[in-house]
Design an enzyme around this catalytic site. Structure first.
Site, PDB file in Angstrom:
ATOM      1  N   LYS A 168       9.362   8.815   2.641  1.00 55.19           N
ATOM      2  CA  LYS A 168      10.132   9.158   1.435  1.00 55.19           C
ATOM      3  C   LYS A 168       9.738  10.556   0.950  1.00 55.19           C
ATOM      4  O   LYS A 168      10.584  11.392   0.647  1.00 55.19           O
ATOM      5  CB  LYS A 168       9.880   8.122   0.327  1.00 55.19           C
ATOM      6  CG  LYS A 168      10.571   6.782   0.581  1.00 55.19           C
ATOM      7  CD  LYS A 168      10.110   5.700  -0.377  1.00 55.19           C
ATOM      8  CE  LYS A 168      10.668   4.338   0.052  1.00 55.19           C
ATOM      9  NZ  LYS A 168      10.110   3.194  -0.689  1.00 55.19           N
TER      10      LYS A 168
ATOM     11  N   GLN B 204       5.449   1.642  -5.099  1.00 54.13           N
ATOM     12  CA  GLN B 204       5.666   0.973  -3.812  1.00 54.13           C
ATOM     13  C   GLN B 204       5.130  -0.463  -3.845  1.00 54.13           C
ATOM     14  O   GLN B 204       3.995  -0.700  -4.257  1.00 54.13           O
ATOM     15  CB  GLN B 204       4.978   1.793  -2.697  1.00 54.13           C
ATOM     16  CG  GLN B 204       5.193   1.264  -1.296  1.00 54.13           C
ATOM     17  CD  GLN B 204       6.650   1.358  -0.812  1.00 54.13           C
ATOM     18  OE1 GLN B 204       7.349   2.322  -1.099  1.00 54.13           O
ATOM     19  NE2 GLN B 204       7.101   0.346  -0.108  1.00 54.13           N
TER      20      GLN B 204
ATOM     21  N   ASP C  25      14.396   3.040  -8.279  1.00 57.58           N
ATOM     22  CA  ASP C  25      14.462   1.874  -7.391  1.00 57.58           C
ATOM     23  C   ASP C  25      15.427   0.823  -7.940  1.00 57.58           C
ATOM     24  O   ASP C  25      15.777  -0.126  -7.239  1.00 57.58           O
ATOM     25  CB  ASP C  25      13.061   1.233  -7.252  1.00 57.58           C
ATOM     26  CG  ASP C  25      12.423   1.531  -5.897  1.00 57.58           C
ATOM     27  OD1 ASP C  25      13.165   1.908  -4.972  1.00 57.58           O
ATOM     28  OD2 ASP C  25      11.197   1.376  -5.785  1.00 57.58           O
TER      29      ASP C  25
END
Ligand code: NAP
Length: 296
Positions: free
Chosen positions: A52, A96, A119
């Site tokens: 990412k 994450q 997200d």
């Protein structure tokens, strides 16, 4: 049969974003800044976050990787989230998952400022998504919608069967496919490990979205002729022929199912690459919204 080529489409999207960033730079505007928090040193998470961050750099975004030890306490992580919420230079950030067991994941996701939640995991954004309001749609479901849209796959009036009900894929996917609009307007059945007669339900599906993480679960005899097959599964299986020692497999018996499908996503190269591209798209959106609000 046509392959839904996530690798190609995600590259197209990244190129589009690169152009948008170049325009921002040319106009003297601040470029999008994505931060990623990684707690611990789980190999797969490290790979995901690393790619990412690398992709951000390639397309011209600013990026920050925040690494915290596996022993991090919930309070320490919440403090970091607060810091990122308050840091005006950062447009969006992700924490994450999975987090170590001493940390309550829901508590952390709730602490993220919904305006920076690229997200799309915050309940406020999930709720807006369900109500068809503008928001951040989480990257994997968003990527699937984008694939269906770019390949002009008809979803209206179709029967979509989603396998798996996770908060990050199955559940949002079932809502998105049933929403009014395009892609959407499907009649949706959400299935899971407690579903009875799952095979007869899948046999009726015009579109199957498989997100369970069981290699080769979906066999050719289970699907209707001409069905659209979206394989979200990513499972590492030992493979001595690979340098890494493993290969990545999906939920679908691709070799056989592809002979019956009208469209199908491969693994790798299908849904996976779309996920990063859509995270970047959400970050670009976060920057634009941030600019509208602050003028900077
Ligand atoms: P998850 O949390 O791993 O949950 C799996 C889901 O599948 C659960 O809802 C479970 O039912 C259901 N399930 C398990 N076995 C089943 C069976 N035999 N029949 C029917 N349903 C069954 O789900 P996830 O996080 O969405 O992950 C699913 C897969 O997608 C994994 O392989 C993951 O690595 C992959 N993934 C890929 C991406 C990507 O970017 N391509 C992103 C996210 C996830 P219960 O709820 O009843 O337990």
């Amino acid at each position: 049969m046509e392959i839904l080529d996530g690798k190609k489409v995600s590259n197209d999207i990244k190129n589009e974003i690169t152009v948008a960033v170049q325009e921002m730079k040319a106009n003297g505007e601040k470029v999008p800044h994505l931060a990623a928090v990684l707690v611990g040193d789980d190999g797969a998470s490290l790979t995901y976050v690393g790619s990412k961050v690398k992709t951000c750099e390639r397309i011209g975004f600013d990026s920050t990787l925040v690494r915290m030890p596996a022993t991090t306490t919930e309070e320490e992580l919440l403090e970091k989230v607060k810091e990122l919420n308050e840091n005006d230079d950062i447009d969006g950030f992700i924490v994450q998952l999975p987090l170590p067991p001493q940390i309550d994941t829901q508590k952390v996701l709730l602490a993220v400022n919904p305006d920076k939640d690229v997200d799309g995991f915050h309940p406020m954004n999930f709720g807006k998504m369900a109500l068809n309001l503008p928001t951040f749609i989480s990257a994997t479901p968003f990527g699937i919608l984008e694939l269906l849209e770019r390949y002009k796959v008809e979803t209206s009036g179709k029967h979509t069967v989603v396998i798996g009900r996770s908060d990050i894929v199955g559940k949002p996917m079932s809502i998105l496919m049933g929403r009014k609009g395009c892609p959407g307007d499907s009649t949706v059945t959400l299935t899971h490990s407690r579903t009875k007669n799952i095979e007869s339900i899948i046999a009726q599906a015009d579109i199957v979205i498989s997100a369970l993480g069981v290699p080769n679960f979906l066999k050719a005899e289970m699907v209707k002729e001409g069905a659209v097959i979206i394989d979200v599964g990513i499972t590492r299986v030992p493979d001595e022929t690979k340098k890494s020692g493993y290969s990545i497999v999906g939920d679908v018996d691709f070799a056989e199912v592809s002979k019956k499908a009208s469209y199908i996503t491969p693994v790798p190269g299908g849904v996976g690459p779309m996920t990063i591209a859509m995270l970047l798209k959400n970050t670009l959106l976060a920057r634009k919204r941030h600019r509208e609000v602050t003028g900077v």
